[in-house]
Design a protein around this motif. Structure first.
Motif, PDB file in Angstrom:
ATOM      1  N   SER A   3       0.854  -1.182   0.000  1.00  0.00           N
ATOM      2  CA  SER A   3       0.000   0.000   0.000  1.00  0.00           C
ATOM      3  C   SER A   3       0.890   1.232   0.000  1.00  0.00           C
ATOM      4  CB  SER A   3      -0.914   0.017   1.230  1.00  0.00           C
ATOM      5  OG  SER A   3      -1.586   1.252   1.353  1.00  0.00           O
ATOM      6  N   SER A 128     -14.284   0.002   4.728  1.00  0.00           N
ATOM      7  CA  SER A 128     -12.888  -0.383   4.962  1.00  0.00           C
ATOM      8  C   SER A 128     -12.277   0.422   6.102  1.00  0.00           C
ATOM      9  CB  SER A 128     -12.057  -0.223   3.686  1.00  0.00           C
ATOM     10  OG  SER A 128     -11.810   1.135   3.391  1.00  0.00           O
ATOM     11  N   TYR A 144      -4.388  -0.459   8.834  1.00  0.00           N
ATOM     12  CA  TYR A 144      -4.253   0.345   7.619  1.00  0.00           C
ATOM     13  C   TYR A 144      -3.865  -0.529   6.415  1.00  0.00           C
ATOM     14  CZ  TYR A 144      -4.216   4.352  10.778  1.00  0.00           C
ATOM     15  OH  TYR A 144      -4.544   5.303  11.731  1.00  0.00           O
ATOM     16  N   ASP A 145      -4.154  -1.821   6.493  1.00  0.00           N
ATOM     17  CA  ASP A 145      -3.761  -2.737   5.437  1.00  0.00           C
ATOM     18  C   ASP A 145      -4.364  -2.337   4.086  1.00  0.00           C
ATOM     19  OD1 ASP A 145      -2.641  -5.041   7.317  1.00  0.00           O
ATOM     20  OD2 ASP A 145      -4.570  -4.392   8.121  1.00  0.00           O
ATOM     21  N   GLY A 146      -3.630  -2.687   3.021  1.00  0.00           N
ATOM     22  CA  GLY A 146      -4.093  -2.450   1.652  1.00  0.00           C
ATOM     23  C   GLY A 146      -4.845  -3.645   1.122  1.00  0.00           C
ATOM     24  N   PRO A 147      -5.018  -3.678  -0.181  1.00  0.00           N
ATOM     25  CA  PRO A 147      -4.276  -2.904  -1.186  1.00  0.00           C
ATOM     26  C   PRO A 147      -4.931  -1.590  -1.632  1.00  0.00           C
ATOM     27  CG  PRO A 147      -5.527  -4.635  -2.261  1.00  0.00           C
ATOM     28  CD  PRO A 147      -5.770  -4.794  -0.783  1.00  0.00           C
ATOM     29  N   GLY A 149      -6.167   1.297   0.431  1.00  0.00           N
ATOM     30  CA  GLY A 149      -6.427   2.165   1.566  1.00  0.00           C
ATOM     31  C   GLY A 149      -6.646   3.599   1.131  1.00  0.00           C
ATOM     32  N   ASP A 152      -4.030   4.972  -1.283  1.00  0.00           N
ATOM     33  CA  ASP A 152      -4.126   4.321  -2.592  1.00  0.00           C
ATOM     34  C   ASP A 152      -5.310   4.874  -3.390  1.00  0.00           C
ATOM     35  OD1 ASP A 152      -2.030   2.220  -1.968  1.00  0.00           O
ATOM     36  OD2 ASP A 152      -3.498   1.829  -0.403  1.00  0.00           O
ATOM     37  N   THR A 185     -10.970  -2.667  -2.962  1.00  0.00           N
ATOM     38  CA  THR A 185     -11.451  -2.105  -1.693  1.00  0.00           C
ATOM     39  C   THR A 185     -12.120  -3.180  -0.850  1.00  0.00           C
ATOM     40  OG1 THR A 185     -11.802   0.021  -2.801  1.00  0.00           O
ATOM     41  CG2 THR A 185     -12.827  -0.274  -0.651  1.00  0.00           C
ATOM     42  N   THR A 188      -9.521  -5.116   0.660  1.00  0.00           N
ATOM     43  CA  THR A 188      -8.948  -4.364   1.778  1.00  0.00           C
ATOM     44  C   THR A 188      -9.747  -4.595   3.060  1.00  0.00           C
ATOM     45  OG1 THR A 188      -8.074  -2.655   0.304  1.00  0.00           O
ATOM     46  CG2 THR A 188      -8.382  -2.041   2.604  1.00  0.00           C
ATOM     47  N   ASN A 191      -8.813  -8.012   4.276  1.00  0.00           N
ATOM     48  CA  ASN A 191      -7.463  -8.029   4.843  1.00  0.00           C
ATOM     49  C   ASN A 191      -7.410  -7.379   6.213  1.00  0.00           C
ATOM     50  OD1 ASN A 191      -6.148  -9.382   2.794  1.00  0.00           O
ATOM     51  ND2 ASN A 191      -5.598  -7.538   1.677  1.00  0.00           N
ATOM     52  N   ARG A 192      -8.089  -6.237   6.360  1.00  0.00           N
ATOM     53  CA  ARG A 192      -8.066  -5.547   7.651  1.00  0.00           C
ATOM     54  C   ARG A 192      -8.749  -6.367   8.734  1.00  0.00           C
ATOM     55  NH1 ARG A 192      -8.790   0.956   6.181  1.00  0.00           N
ATOM     56  NH2 ARG A 192      -6.883   1.043   4.918  1.00  0.00           N
TER      57      ARG A 192
END
Length: 202
Positions: A3, A128, A144-147, A149, A152, A185, A188, A191-192
């Motif tokens: 990210s 997100s 604050y994980d991506g991809p 965020g 981005d 998104t 994301t 992932n978060r």
């Protein structure tokens, strides 16, 4: 996942002299946060009122860069100049999602662009950020994980604004790009949530 957020420390180092200058003149973190929101709302209103004036979209990359700088500065003011507060934490999260909505929803008014995709991106972006905040409630850190965020999204929409502003005609290419942004998104959010659960279980 990677990210743009990972370059934030270097960005903050560039802004630290300005941050110290603002602190020395009594500018507070909350004032900077609200200023970023007002800038975003004013820009969003101008874009929404003039969706056929493609030159207006040239302002978006600059506004997004200024907003990112203000977002970095308000955090540094809070942490490094004893300005942390409960109100500041609330303003930081609420102003971020409100700014996103103000700056990105006007894209729905562009010709040949899917309003549905645009709205879904904004809604998923809010989810997100909410996921990142909820992580704190379960004992993890703010995620604050991506991809895709906040930083981005700013990069992608800034690039699109630049392209539209220099005369690239909105069309199917933009809808395909928006579909990719939406998918990233959603990833994301996943992932978060996943990383928050892993962190909370340690």
């Amino acid at each position: 996942m990677p990210s743009i957020y990972t370059i934030k420390p270097a960005f903050q180092n560039l802004l630290r002299p300005l941050c110290k200058w603002l602190a020395g003149r009594g500018i507070t973190a909350n004032q900077v946060t609200v200023s970023a929101l007002l800038l975003s709302i004013m820009t969003g209103v101008l874009l929404a009122l003039n969706p056929t004036n493609i030159l207006m979209f040239l302002s978006l990359p600059l506004v997004l860069l200024i907003r990112m700088a203000l977002n970095a500065i308000d955090g540094m003011l809070a942490r490094e100049h004893a300005m942390q507060s409960a109100l500041g934490a609330i303003l930081n999260e609420l102003c971020d999602v409100a700014s996103d909505a103000a700056l990105y929803l006007p894209f729905a008014l562009l010709p040949n662009v899917s309003p549905t995709l645009t709205v879904f991106i904004v809604v998923s972006a809010i989810i997100s950020e909410m996921t990142g905040v909820i992580a704190v409630q379960i004992g993890a850190s703010r995620r604050y994980d991506g991809p895709m965020g906040k930083s981005d999204r700013a990069f992608v929409f800034g690039a699109i604004g630049l392209a539209v502003g220099v005369g690239v005609t909105p069309g199917p290419w933009l809808n395909w790009l928006f579909a990719a942004v939406l998918a990233l998104t959603v990833l994301t959010v996943i992932n978060r949530a996943r990383h928050a659960l892993l962190e909370a279980s340690i």
